[in-house]
Design an enzyme around this catalytic site. Structure first.
Site, PDB file in Angstrom:
ATOM      1  N   GLY A  32       0.366  -0.812  -0.232  1.00 42.99           N
ATOM      2  CA  GLY A  32       0.388   0.023   0.383  1.00 42.99           C
ATOM      3  C   GLY A  32       1.297   0.923   0.306  1.00 42.99           C
ATOM      4  N   SER A  33       0.059   2.468  -0.662  1.00 39.89           N
ATOM      5  CA  SER A  33       0.945   3.196  -0.325  1.00 39.89           C
ATOM      6  C   SER A  33      -0.125   4.804  -0.416  1.00 39.89           C
ATOM      7  CB  SER A  33       2.129   3.606  -1.857  1.00 39.89           C
ATOM      8  OG  SER A  33       1.273   3.592  -2.916  1.00 39.89           O
ATOM      9  N   PHE A  36       1.053   8.820   3.547  1.00 38.86           N
ATOM     10  CA  PHE A  36       1.870   8.309   4.795  1.00 38.86           C
ATOM     11  C   PHE A  36       3.037   7.963   4.040  1.00 38.86           C
ATOM     12  CE2 PHE A  36      -0.398   4.847   3.264  1.00 38.86           C
ATOM     13  CZ  PHE A  36       0.980   3.882   3.512  1.00 38.86           C
ATOM     14  N   ASP A 150      -8.950   6.292  13.659  1.00 37.36           N
ATOM     15  CA  ASP A 150      -9.134   5.834  12.295  1.00 37.36           C
ATOM     16  C   ASP A 150      -9.109   4.159  12.153  1.00 37.36           C
ATOM     17  OD1 ASP A 150      -8.827   6.342  10.130  1.00 37.36           O
ATOM     18  OD2 ASP A 150      -6.972   6.132   9.489  1.00 37.36           O
TER      19      ASP A 150
END
Length: 381
Positions: A32-33, A36, A150
């Protein structure tokens, strides 16, 4: 493993002991990207499994909250920090923090998507398993003073074959100090508690309970419960299901909120939007979590006592994942291996949470033990 040219060797700090050590890992693929940074899957040399490596840009003005909190907490349903290190790029004057984390194969979002693509529903037992482990993690986390801020399906890592769930991504997490304000624009929109939508800056860990309730509802429905495209639309979606909050409820959520002209929306009921496989106990639990007034919202540790989870307390309950070929039945993952810190959160609730058949396996006598003060995470973050 491929040739050694792909290996990265680093001097790292152990996430538990703080000791320095040298490790080598081989990057495999990007998991994932985003804003952040990036998360990759990697093979740790000398071990049979994988790890996740999360690389984030450091802001020199602040201590890294995520690192501080992850070093302070430890729980079976929270992803483990194995080690960490920093890298510096002199030409850009940038420093990155790299977290070496326990690896899990999927997220709750991935699991939901598998079922929705096949027009199937996640089995109720899987929902109970995921929900119990999520609230167990939150009960522990909240007892240390930390609010995750979150909670969403993408931040709940799972192994669907075993039913194990672990909470991840503490990039938004914070130790909440009652006298200190916090930012209200926190948490992914679909899962934002109404007090955040109303702009509250003094809120509690109950915002996590609301978010988790939205996730549980989504597991039943197969899509978000409150899918707003903006803050106003988010409020409309909530009001559409729960009705318009009273002036008193608004003032409790945020005493400084002055715009009382709320959208005039014809309300449905929670029952009308939930599918038929949402049982009476599940509906009752959702009602207790999805309340406007935070102080009336059930706490994470109280959630664990709810009859919705009674099936998990049955010693004969077995887990069968319908994604498996064949009819493989497994024992439930460890749910009740509470340590002294967990047993000390609300000792009067222990017998409502833990089934009698696990009492002997605990490290303490549940009928006669001295509760401890749970160690608080460092608020200097």
């Amino acid at each position: 493993m491929s040739d050694d040219s792909h290996l990265e060797t680093k001097v790292v700090t152990d996430g538990t002991t703080g000791e320095k050590k040298t490790i080598s890992y081989e990057p495999c693929r990007v998991l994932g990207s985003g804003s952040f940074g990036v998360v990759i899957q990697a093979k740790l040399v000398g071990t049979p499994g994988f790890i996740a490596v999360k690389r984030v840009l450091q802001d020199k003005r602040y201590k890294n909250r995520e690192l501080q909190i992850m070093r302070a907490i430890s729980h079976p349903n929270i992803i483990k920090l194995i080690a960490f290190f920093h890298t510096h790029n002199p030409s850009k004057d940038e420093t990155h923090l790299c977290l070496l984390l326990e690896y899990m194969p999927e997220t709750v979002f991935d699991d939901m998507r598998w079922y929705t693509r096949r027009r199937k529903s996640i089995p109720n037992l899987s929902i109970k398993l995921y929900a119990f482990q999520l609230f167990r993690a939150l009960a522990y986390l909240h007892s240390t003073g930390v609010c995750h801020r979150d909670i969403k399906p993408q931040n709940l890592l799972v192994d669907y074959k075993t039913g194990i769930l672990k909470l991840c991504d503490f990039g938004s997490a914070k130790v909440l100090v009652p006298s200190e304000p916090n930012v209200s624009y926190i948490c992914s929109r679909y899962y934002r508690a109404p007090e955040l939508v109303f702009g509250a800056t003094h809120y509690t860990t109950k915002i996590d309970v609301w978010s988790a309730a939205c996730v549980i509802a989504e597991l039943f429905i197969g899509r978000p419960l409150f899918p707003g495209d903006s803050s106003v639309e988010q409020l409309v979606e909530i009001i559409r299901v729960l009705g318009t909050p009273s002036y008193h409820e608004i003032s409790v959520m945020n005493p400084n909120y002055v715009n009382h002209s709320l959208p005039n929306v014809r309300p449905h009921t929670l029952e009308s939007v939930m599918p038929h496989n949402c049982t009476k106990n599940a509906m009752d639990l959702l009602h207790k979590m999805l309340t406007y007034v935070p102080s009336k919202r059930i706490s994470a540790i109280e959630v664990l006592t709810h009859p919705f989870f009674d099936e998990l307390r049955d010693p004969n309950c077995m887990y069968h994942c319908s994604r498996d070929e064949g009819t493989i039945e497994r024992h439930l993952p460890p749910l009740f291996n509470f340590n002294l810190a967990e047993l000390s959160i609300r000792p009067n609730l222990n017998k409502a949470i833990l089934p009698p058949h696990v009492y002997e396996s605990l490290d303490v006598d549940i009928n006669n033990f001295e509760p401890i003060v749970v160690k608080q995470a460092d608020a200097d973050s």
